[in-house]
Design an enzyme around this catalytic site. Structure first.
Site, short mmCIF file in Angstrom:
data_model
loop_
_atom_site.label_atom_id
_atom_site.label_comp_id
_atom_site.label_asym_id
_atom_site.label_seq_id
_atom_site.Cartn_x
_atom_site.Cartn_y
_atom_site.Cartn_z
N GLU A 139 -16.28 -22.81 -12.05
CA GLU A 139 -17.37 -21.85 -11.91
C GLU A 139 -18.24 -22.26 -10.72
OE1 GLU A 139 -18.37 -19.11 -13.58
OE2 GLU A 139 -17.17 -19.13 -15.42
N HIS A 177 -10.84 -14.96 -11.00
CA HIS A 177 -10.92 -14.35 -12.33
C HIS A 177 -10.58 -12.85 -12.24
CE1 HIS A 177 -13.34 -14.25 -16.37
NE2 HIS A 177 -12.04 -14.13 -16.55
ZN LIG Z 1 -15.28 -15.38 -14.46
#
Ligand SMILES: [Zn+2]
Length: 269
Positions: A139, A177
């Site tokens: 992230e 993602h």
């Molecule tokens: Zn994500």
């Protein structure tokens, strides 16, 4: 005199507080790891209903831990690194990642790479569906609408290099993602430097010079070969554009996109 002595003591106390901010969640982490270690020691192996998978158990002597084969990159869609660390240490959120990279380039490691983080959700890449079981989740602190900082990208490239070497991750398997969850996710955002990553050996990029598009070229088939879930064609195109044609937010494939796809397919095949 007493006052002068108290001041350094306050500093030491505050430093200890900062250091121990995550003491209780670190303890919880250790406890969960211990429980999984216990689970691994159990034999014969049984399913959740207590049924054996096979009639006979013979423990082999030759094995190791499973290793990740993909890296999935995200933006946090939050306003600070601290918010994300907090989100990933609250049990009720049920979400996590292996690494969180702050704007100043600080890399936070939150979970052993050999364990499964909860970052991908419902996703598909090629025929793989349980991406959490196959991947490392990274992230990057970013609210979703801003460029990524230089220290962040430098730290990311350093980390990816270590992961690629440690687990022998194929070039093609560094993805976003949005790539694995078309229509559901749009991270990392359009400012993410995929081309720079590809230049460093993480994911592929295209070179359209001199590419001939065959008359029977099927763009959706090309997207499928690269790995995209094409169940919803518009969503697949949107995810493809977010990665490879970032200045274009339409959900249409034009002639230039076809050239990109022809070139990309050769690399992913
Ligand atoms: Zn994500």
């Amino acid at each position: 005199m007493k006052r002068f002595l108290a001041f350094p003591l306050v500093i030491i106390f505050l430093a200890a507080c900062v250091h121990n901010k995550y003491a209780s969640t670190n303890k919880s982490y250790k406890k969960q790891v211990k429980n999984y270690a216990k689970l691994l020691r159990e034999y014969p192996v049984k399913d959740s209903a207590g049924m054996r998978y096979a009639d006979n158990w013979v423990g082999t002597t030759n094995f190791s831990m499973r290793r990740p084969n993909f890296v999935v990159i995200h933006h946090t869609a939050q306003n600070s690194c601290d918010s994300t660390l907090r989100t990933f240490t609250l049990p009720r959120t049920a979400v996590s990642a292996h690494y969180v990279i702050c704007k100043d380039g600080t890399v936070n490691h939150m979970l052993n790479d050999l364990l499964r983080a909860h970052h991908a959700g419902v996703s598909k890449w090629g025929n793989a569906t349980d991406i959490n079981s196959l991947s490392i989740g990274i992230e990057i602190d970013n609210n979703g609408f801003e460029p990524f900082s230089e220290p962040q990208i430098n730290s990311l490239i350093g980390l990816l290099g270590r992961l690629k070497k440690a687990y022998n991750i194929p070039v093609a398997n560094f993805i976003g993602h949005a790539d694995i969850a078309p229509g559901r996710k749009v991270d990392p955002n359009k400012y993410f430097p995929w081309q720079k990553l590809a230049e460093n050996g993480f994911g592929y990029w295209y070179d359209t010079t001199g590419v001939q598009v065959p008359s029977d070229f099927n763009a959706m088939n090309a997207l499928r070969i690269i790995g995209y879930d094409i169940k919803n064609p518009e969503s697949a195109i949107q995810s493809f554009k977010l990665h490879f044609v970032q200045q274009d937010s339409t959900k249409l494939i034009n002639e230039e996109d076809k050239k990109i796809l022809v070139d990309l397919v050769k690399k992913y095949q």
